[in-house]
Scaffold this active site. Structure first.
Site: not given
Length: 311
Positions: A115, A122, A175, A188, A301
Site C-alpha cells: 500500500y 500515486r 500523515y 475524507r 472500512e
C-alpha cells in the site's frame, strides 16, 4: 459498469460502455454491480491503456497495473496517463477514486508495504501534474483478492466541487512519515454540486475506518471499530463541519443512499451487518466485501454516497 465479483479482468469497452471486473467478492453470487448512469450520449474509448466513457458532463476512467515486485513506477505511469486522458477529454476535476490493491498489506521486494509503495507512485503522479494536495478527491484504497492494482475514477467538467476534511482526523495527505515515504493523497469526502440550480448535490465519502488523528484506534475490537468509523462519518457530514466547508444542504447518516463495507475477516461479516443495522438507513443499498484493509490493524472500512435529506 464496475463489477465487484470473484474474478478480475482488465478494463474494456463493452457495447459502448466501460466495464471492469474487480476481484473483491468470495463468489459471483455475493458480488455487486455498480452502474453509473449517463445523462446524455456516451462516447467511450481507450488512450494509452486508460479506458474511458463520458457524456460531456462526467467521465469514468479505469486502468489496470499487473502484479509487480515494485509498484511505484507502474502506478505512477498509469495514473499519469489517466490524468492526461482527463485533460484531453476536458474534465479538470476528479471527485472520486477507487483503488483495489492485491496483497495490500504484504511487502514488495524491497520490504516496503505494497500500500505504501502504491501511495508513493500515486503521489508522484500528483506531483507531475502540479496538483496541490488539497485538490486530491475522495478515495478508497482497499485490498483485492488477486494480485495487481485496479483503479477507476470519476471526474467532472462542472464547477464547484468541494473537498471535505474531518475535524477529528488529520488530513491523510498530512500523515507523518511513519506511514510511508509519501502520505496517501485523498480527501475524507468530496461534494459534487447538482448540475442545475434546482438539483441537490452529492457527497462522496471516502473509505472511512477507526482512525482518530492519524492513529488507528480500538485495535482488535471489531464492534468499537465499526462504531468509531460511523462516528467519523457522522462528524464529517455534520451541519457544523459542512458549514465550515461551505457545503449546502442537510446530510447526516440518514442521507446515505449507498454504501460499500469492507471487512477483513469473512467470519466477521454477519456481525458487521448487525452492527451497521443501527446506523444505515433502511432504504440504503449496501454491499459487503471480505478483503484486506489499508492498515493491518484495521478490521473494517466503510464508504458512502449521500444526498440531502429534508426540505
Amino acid at each position: 459498469m464496475i463489477r465487484y465479483t470473484a474474478t478480475a479482468t482488465a478494463p474494456r469497452i463493452e457495447n459502448g460502455s466501460l466495464a471492469l471486473d474487480l476481484p473483491m467478492s468470495a463468489s459471483p453470487a455475493t458480488g455487486f454491480d455498480e452502474i453509473w448512469p449517463a445523462t446524455g450520449e456516451v462516447e467511450s474509448g481507450e488512450l494509452g491503456g486508460v479506458y474511458y466513457a463520458h457524456d460531456k458532463n462526467t467521465v469514468l476512467c479505469a486502468a489496470y497495473v499487473p502484479y509487480q515486485d515494485e509498484y511505484r513506477r507502474p502506478v505512477f505511469n498509469a495514473y499519469s496517463r489517466a490524468f492526461d486522458v482527463l485533460e484531453q477529454l476536458g474534465y479538470p476535476t476528479i471527485f472520486r477514486m477507487w483503488n483495489s490493491i492485491g496483497e495490500i498489506n504484504g511487502n514488495n521486494h524491497q520490504g516496503l508495504e505494497v500500500y505504501r509503495d502504491f501511495c508513493l507512485g500515486r503521489a508522484l503522479a500528483f506531483d507531475e501534474q502540479a496538483l496541490d494536495v488539497t485538490q486530491a478527491p475522495a478515495a478508497t484504497g482497499i485490498g483485492a483478492r488477486e494480485r495487481g492494482v485496479w483503479f477507476y475514477l470519476l471526474a467532472t467538467s462542472r464547477q464547484g466541487v468541494t473537498n471535505i476534511e474531518n475535524p477529528v482526523q488529520i488530513s491523510a495527505y498530512s500523515y507523518p512519515d511513519r506511514y510511508g515515504p509519501r502520505a496517501p493523497q485523498f480527501a475524507r469526502a468530496s461534494f459534487l454540486p447538482g448540475s442545475a440550480q434546482e438539483e441537490a448535490g452529492t457527497i462522496y465519502v471516502s473509505g472511512t475506518a477507526s482512525i482518530r488523528g492519524h492513529q488507528s484506534v480500538n485495535i482488535g475490537d471489531l464492534e468499537a471499530q465499526v462504531h468509531t468509523s460511523m462516528e467519523n462519518i457522522a462528524g464529517l457530514v455534520s451541519p457544523e463541519n459542512l458549514l465550515k466547508h461551505g457545503v449546502p444542504g442537510t446530510f447526516g447518516l440518514a442521507a446515505i443512499r449507498s454504501s460499500k463495507v469492507y471487512v477483513r475477516h469473512d467470519a466477521d461479516l454477519p456481525k458487521v451487518r448487525d452492527l451497521l443495522g443501527g446506523y444505515l438507513p433502511a432504504g440504503a443499498d449496501v454491499a459487503y466485501f471480505p478483503v484486506d484493509i489499508c492498515r493491518s490493524d484495521l478490521l473494517v472500512e466503510i464508504e458512502a454516497i449521500m444526498q440531502p435529506v429534508g426540505p
